[in-house]
Scaffold this motif. Structure first.
Motif, PDB file in Angstrom:
ATOM      1  N   ILE A 256      41.658 -27.155 -67.985  1.00  0.00           N
ATOM      2  CA  ILE A 256      42.830 -27.690 -67.311  1.00  0.00           C
ATOM      3  C   ILE A 256      43.832 -26.559 -67.119  1.00  0.00           C
ATOM      4  CG2 ILE A 256      42.516 -29.958 -68.370  1.00  0.00           C
ATOM      5  CD1 ILE A 256      45.141 -29.342 -69.957  1.00  0.00           C
ATOM      6  N   THR A 257      44.642 -26.683 -66.090  1.00  0.00           N
ATOM      7  CA  THR A 257      45.805 -25.819 -65.887  1.00  0.00           C
ATOM      8  C   THR A 257      47.007 -26.724 -65.681  1.00  0.00           C
ATOM      9  OG1 THR A 257      45.275 -25.651 -63.522  1.00  0.00           O
ATOM     10  CG2 THR A 257      44.542 -23.849 -64.939  1.00  0.00           C
ATOM     11  N   SER A 258      48.122 -26.379 -66.316  1.00  0.00           N
ATOM     12  CA  SER A 258      49.318 -27.196 -66.193  1.00  0.00           C
ATOM     13  C   SER A 258      50.488 -26.462 -66.845  1.00  0.00           C
ATOM     14  CB  SER A 258      49.104 -28.569 -66.833  1.00  0.00           C
ATOM     15  OG  SER A 258      50.151 -29.451 -66.476  1.00  0.00           O
ATOM     16  N   THR A 259      51.568 -27.180 -67.076  1.00  0.00           N
ATOM     17  CA  THR A 259      52.738 -26.612 -67.740  1.00  0.00           C
ATOM     18  C   THR A 259      52.469 -26.479 -69.237  1.00  0.00           C
ATOM     19  OG1 THR A 259      53.680 -28.781 -68.186  1.00  0.00           O
ATOM     20  CG2 THR A 259      54.242 -27.751 -66.080  1.00  0.00           C
ATOM     21  N   PRO A 260      53.231 -25.647 -69.937  1.00  0.00           N
ATOM     22  CA  PRO A 260      53.026 -25.533 -71.386  1.00  0.00           C
ATOM     23  C   PRO A 260      53.124 -26.876 -72.115  1.00  0.00           C
ATOM     24  CG  PRO A 260      54.400 -23.725 -70.620  1.00  0.00           C
ATOM     25  CD  PRO A 260      54.226 -24.662 -69.458  1.00  0.00           C
ATOM     26  N   GLY A 261      54.064 -27.724 -71.710  1.00  0.00           N
ATOM     27  CA  GLY A 261      54.219 -29.006 -72.372  1.00  0.00           C
ATOM     28  C   GLY A 261      53.018 -29.907 -72.192  1.00  0.00           C
ATOM     29  N   LEU A 262      52.507 -29.991 -70.969  1.00  0.00           N
ATOM     30  CA  LEU A 262      51.348 -30.840 -70.705  1.00  0.00           C
ATOM     31  C   LEU A 262      50.085 -30.268 -71.336  1.00  0.00           C
ATOM     32  CD1 LEU A 262      52.094 -31.905 -67.032  1.00  0.00           C
ATOM     33  CD2 LEU A 262      51.875 -33.434 -68.999  1.00  0.00           C
ATOM     34  N   VAL A 263      49.904 -28.955 -71.273  1.00  0.00           N
ATOM     35  CA  VAL A 263      48.740 -28.343 -71.911  1.00  0.00           C
ATOM     36  C   VAL A 263      48.765 -28.579 -73.421  1.00  0.00           C
ATOM     37  CG1 VAL A 263      47.667 -26.127 -72.504  1.00  0.00           C
ATOM     38  CG2 VAL A 263      48.277 -26.625 -70.129  1.00  0.00           C
ATOM     39  N   THR A 264      49.927 -28.448 -74.034  1.00  0.00           N
ATOM     40  CA  THR A 264      50.044 -28.691 -75.474  1.00  0.00           C
ATOM     41  C   THR A 264      49.698 -30.135 -75.811  1.00  0.00           C
ATOM     42  OG1 THR A 264      51.719 -26.974 -75.740  1.00  0.00           O
ATOM     43  CG2 THR A 264      51.618 -28.661 -77.439  1.00  0.00           C
ATOM     44  N   ALA A 265      50.154 -31.061 -74.979  1.00  0.00           N
ATOM     45  CA  ALA A 265      49.852 -32.470 -75.211  1.00  0.00           C
ATOM     46  C   ALA A 265      48.349 -32.731 -75.134  1.00  0.00           C
ATOM     47  CB  ALA A 265      50.598 -33.339 -74.199  1.00  0.00           C
ATOM     48  N   VAL A 266      47.710 -32.217 -74.092  1.00  0.00           N
ATOM     49  CA  VAL A 266      46.264 -32.440 -73.935  1.00  0.00           C
ATOM     50  C   VAL A 266      45.492 -31.754 -75.056  1.00  0.00           C
ATOM     51  CG1 VAL A 266      44.277 -32.091 -72.420  1.00  0.00           C
ATOM     52  CG2 VAL A 266      46.487 -32.750 -71.446  1.00  0.00           C
ATOM     53  N   ARG A 267      45.930 -30.563 -75.424  1.00  0.00           N
ATOM     54  CA  ARG A 267      45.247 -29.861 -76.512  1.00  0.00           C
ATOM     55  C   ARG A 267      45.344 -30.637 -77.822  1.00  0.00           C
ATOM     56  NH1 ARG A 267      46.775 -23.896 -79.047  1.00  0.00           N
ATOM     57  NH2 ARG A 267      45.156 -23.897 -80.648  1.00  0.00           N
ATOM     58  N   SER A 268      46.452 -31.346 -78.039  1.00  0.00           N
ATOM     59  CA  SER A 268      46.618 -32.127 -79.257  1.00  0.00           C
ATOM     60  C   SER A 268      45.545 -33.206 -79.376  1.00  0.00           C
ATOM     61  CB  SER A 268      48.010 -32.772 -79.287  1.00  0.00           C
ATOM     62  OG  SER A 268      49.016 -31.771 -79.350  1.00  0.00           O
ATOM     63  N   ALA A 269      45.136 -33.769 -78.238  1.00  0.00           N
ATOM     64  CA  ALA A 269      44.047 -34.748 -78.261  1.00  0.00           C
ATOM     65  C   ALA A 269      42.694 -34.056 -78.289  1.00  0.00           C
ATOM     66  CB  ALA A 269      44.140 -35.660 -77.038  1.00  0.00           C
ATOM     67  N   LYS A 270      42.537 -33.007 -77.491  1.00  0.00           N
ATOM     68  CA  LYS A 270      41.255 -32.311 -77.373  1.00  0.00           C
ATOM     69  C   LYS A 270      40.763 -31.740 -78.705  1.00  0.00           C
ATOM     70  CE  LYS A 270      39.040 -28.152 -76.416  1.00  0.00           C
ATOM     71  NZ  LYS A 270      37.721 -28.665 -76.737  1.00  0.00           N
ATOM     72  N   GLN A 271      41.699 -31.282 -79.549  1.00  0.00           N
ATOM     73  CA  GLN A 271      41.293 -30.630 -80.795  1.00  0.00           C
ATOM     74  C   GLN A 271      40.585 -31.592 -81.751  1.00  0.00           C
ATOM     75  OE1 GLN A 271      44.770 -29.159 -82.864  1.00  0.00           O
ATOM     76  NE2 GLN A 271      45.865 -31.097 -82.600  1.00  0.00           N
ATOM     77  N   PHE A 272      40.777 -32.904 -81.531  1.00  0.00           N
ATOM     78  CA  PHE A 272      40.113 -33.874 -82.381  1.00  0.00           C
ATOM     79  C   PHE A 272      38.908 -34.510 -81.690  1.00  0.00           C
ATOM     80  CE2 PHE A 272      44.543 -33.824 -83.992  1.00  0.00           C
ATOM     81  CZ  PHE A 272      44.252 -33.275 -85.232  1.00  0.00           C
ATOM     82  N   LEU A 273      38.535 -33.975 -80.546  1.00  0.00           N
ATOM     83  CA  LEU A 273      37.302 -34.390 -79.875  1.00  0.00           C
ATOM     84  C   LEU A 273      36.214 -33.374 -80.213  1.00  0.00           C
ATOM     85  CD1 LEU A 273      38.860 -35.611 -76.501  1.00  0.00           C
ATOM     86  CD2 LEU A 273      38.104 -36.999 -78.438  1.00  0.00           C
ATOM     87  N   THR A 274      36.077 -32.330 -79.420  1.00  0.00           N
ATOM     88  CA  THR A 274      35.077 -31.305 -79.763  1.00  0.00           C
ATOM     89  C   THR A 274      35.664 -30.192 -80.621  1.00  0.00           C
ATOM     90  OG1 THR A 274      35.570 -30.038 -77.774  1.00  0.00           O
ATOM     91  CG2 THR A 274      33.781 -31.661 -77.627  1.00  0.00           C
ATOM     92  N   TYR A 275      36.982 -30.076 -80.647  1.00  0.00           N
ATOM     93  CA  TYR A 275      37.706 -28.920 -81.187  1.00  0.00           C
ATOM     94  C   TYR A 275      37.421 -27.711 -80.308  1.00  0.00           C
ATOM     95  CZ  TYR A 275      39.316 -25.113 -84.163  1.00  0.00           C
ATOM     96  OH  TYR A 275      39.936 -23.974 -84.630  1.00  0.00           O
ATOM     97  N   VAL A 276      36.203 -27.157 -80.375  1.00  0.00           N
ATOM     98  CA  VAL A 276      35.808 -26.076 -79.472  1.00  0.00           C
ATOM     99  C   VAL A 276      34.343 -26.274 -79.096  1.00  0.00           C
ATOM    100  CG1 VAL A 276      37.467 -24.359 -80.289  1.00  0.00           C
ATOM    101  CG2 VAL A 276      35.245 -24.584 -81.422  1.00  0.00           C
ATOM    102  N   ALA A 277      33.903 -25.599 -78.056  1.00  0.00           N
ATOM    103  CA  ALA A 277      32.506 -25.730 -77.619  1.00  0.00           C
ATOM    104  C   ALA A 277      32.129 -24.559 -76.736  1.00  0.00           C
ATOM    105  CB  ALA A 277      32.308 -27.050 -76.851  1.00  0.00           C
ATOM    106  N   SER A 278      30.818 -24.371 -76.579  1.00  0.00           N
ATOM    107  CA  SER A 278      30.251 -23.503 -75.537  1.00  0.00           C
ATOM    108  C   SER A 278      30.701 -22.050 -75.650  1.00  0.00           C
ATOM    109  CB  SER A 278      30.609 -24.039 -74.137  1.00  0.00           C
ATOM    110  OG  SER A 278      30.355 -25.419 -74.045  1.00  0.00           O
TER     111      SER A 278
END
Length: 396
Positions: A256-278
């Motif tokens: 994703i690309t977005s503003t720092p606030g939106l990226v931080t929000a999405v990352r907060s959810a993403k880190q509890f899904l795969t955390y990291v991959a690939s």
């Protein structure tokens, strides 16, 4: 097993997901195997992407890059490459350290965005027909799905902007858009996107745009990121993916690309899904995004030629064909064949013609709207498409 808990009080599956069983893609792919049919259902290429990019992944593996957990936001090389790509192709500037997040494919990017930005009671407007994970993501977030239907008109599926405006209420939180659009092949025009942007600004809406087919636009169509319109960069989460552009769908590298606030929000959810991959594949995709413009032009020309082979063959086989302006799918109307039920048609087609397709109705809340439409994928070798067309014509 009954699907109930031991005390029988409620089903095992979270009720938000009760409507989502085995996907139609799994069903039709299994049918393709059991009948030895040509699978034009699921959208994955039958050849790999550029050899130098595959070798870049091998090199990363051998050099020990990415074999352990990569950084949570994605490896710096890939985040930089994504930012450069957005600037080169669209003139959009993003800080690779604060405004780019790497995900496990676009599907995770969609899920993480919805989980991060939507709360129970929020309404999410999605263009119908829609990629099936949209519905599941909205449900998992507890949101309410509000479909706005694209309808056929003069050879393409079109968005009714008045219907979109009327769908927005005081409870609307987010617009979930997809252009180029799967499954219809519609590419929203600059004028249409401009009106959507005005609506989002006027009603203070967040927007998540799925742009994974950005490099697959044909003829006179152009892909214009919604984030490039006035007032949209600060409210838009743009989703991209390597799978569709470089034909390595199994690598599962999205962003994703977005503003720092939106990226931080999405990352907060993403880190509890795969955390990291690939991990190693991220380094390879960084090199892929830096390929020169002729790669993207040749890729688009190859898929355009394949589109033309399949579209002409389906027309000759009696289908009404909606010629796609983007993606690698062709939507057809089966009513000229004397059929009206896409599910029944697709389930019978493997035995009847040795070809697998997908009923578009699975992408609709209003199943009756999609009932006569069937989707075929053309991201296959030309000889495979030609054989599929011959089988369909012979089965008429």
């Amino acid at each position: 097993m009954t699907g109930m808990t031991s005390n029988g009080r409620r089903p095992l599956l979270n009720r938000r997901l009760a409507e989502f069983g085995t996907t139609i893609f799994a069903e039709m792919s299994a049918l393709a195997l059991s009948t030895d049919s040509i699978n034009l259902g699921q959208g994955f290429p039958d050849t790999d992407g550029p050899e130098e990019i595959r070798e870049a992944a091998v090199r990363a593996l051998r050099d020990g890059r990415g074999n352990q957990y990569p950084p949570g936001p994605g490896v710096p090389e890939l985040r930089t490459a994504i930012a450069v790509h957005q600037k080169h192709h669209y003139g959009l500037s993003y800080d690779p350290d604060r405004e780019v997040l790497v995900t496990a494919g676009a599907t995770e990017a969609i899920a993480a965005s919805l989980l991060a930005l939507v709360e129970p009671g929020d309404e999410v407007i999605a263009l119908e027909p829609y990629y099936d994970s949209y519905a599941a993501g909205i449900a998992m977030a507890g949101g309410t799905r509000v479909p706005v239907t694209l309808r056929p008109h003069e050879g393409r599926f079109r968005l009714d902007l008045d219907e979109l405006r009327d769908a927005v209420t005081d409870n609307t939180r987010l617009l979930l858009l997809n252009t180029p659009h799967n499954p219809t092949g519609t590419v929203l025009s600059r004028e249409e996107l401009g009106e959507i942007a005005k609506l989002a600004v006027e009603r203070d809406l967040l927007v998540v745009t799925d742009e994974v087919y950005e490099h697959l636009v044909f003829d006179d169509a152009e892909h214009v990121p919604l984030a490039s319109f006035p007032g949209m960069r600060e409210r838009t989460v743009t989703i991209g993916s390597a799978g569709k552009t470089f034909s390595f769908t199994g690598w599962k590298v999205g962003w994703i690309t977005s503003t720092p606030g939106l990226v931080t929000a999405v990352r907060s959810a993403k880190q509890f899904l795969t955390y990291v991959a690939s991990g190693p594949f991220q380094y390879a995709v960084a090199e892929a995004l830096a390929l020169p413009d002729p790669y993207f032009e040749a890729f688009r020309a190859d898929l355009r030629a394949k589109r033309d082979v399949l579209a002409a063959g389906l027309t000759a086989a009696g289908f009404e064909v909606f010629r796609p302006a983007g993606t690698y799918f062709v939507t057809t109307d089966i009513r000229p064949l004397g059929e009206s039920d896409g599910f029944a048609f697709c389930r019978a087609l493997p035995e009847r013609a040795g070809v697998v397709a997908i009923p578009n109705a699975v992408f609709y809340d209003h199943r009756e709207e999609g009932a006569p439409f069937v989707r075929f994928a053309f991201c296959k070798r030309t000889e495979v498409l030609e054989e599929a067309v011959q089988r369909l014509r012979a089965a008429r």
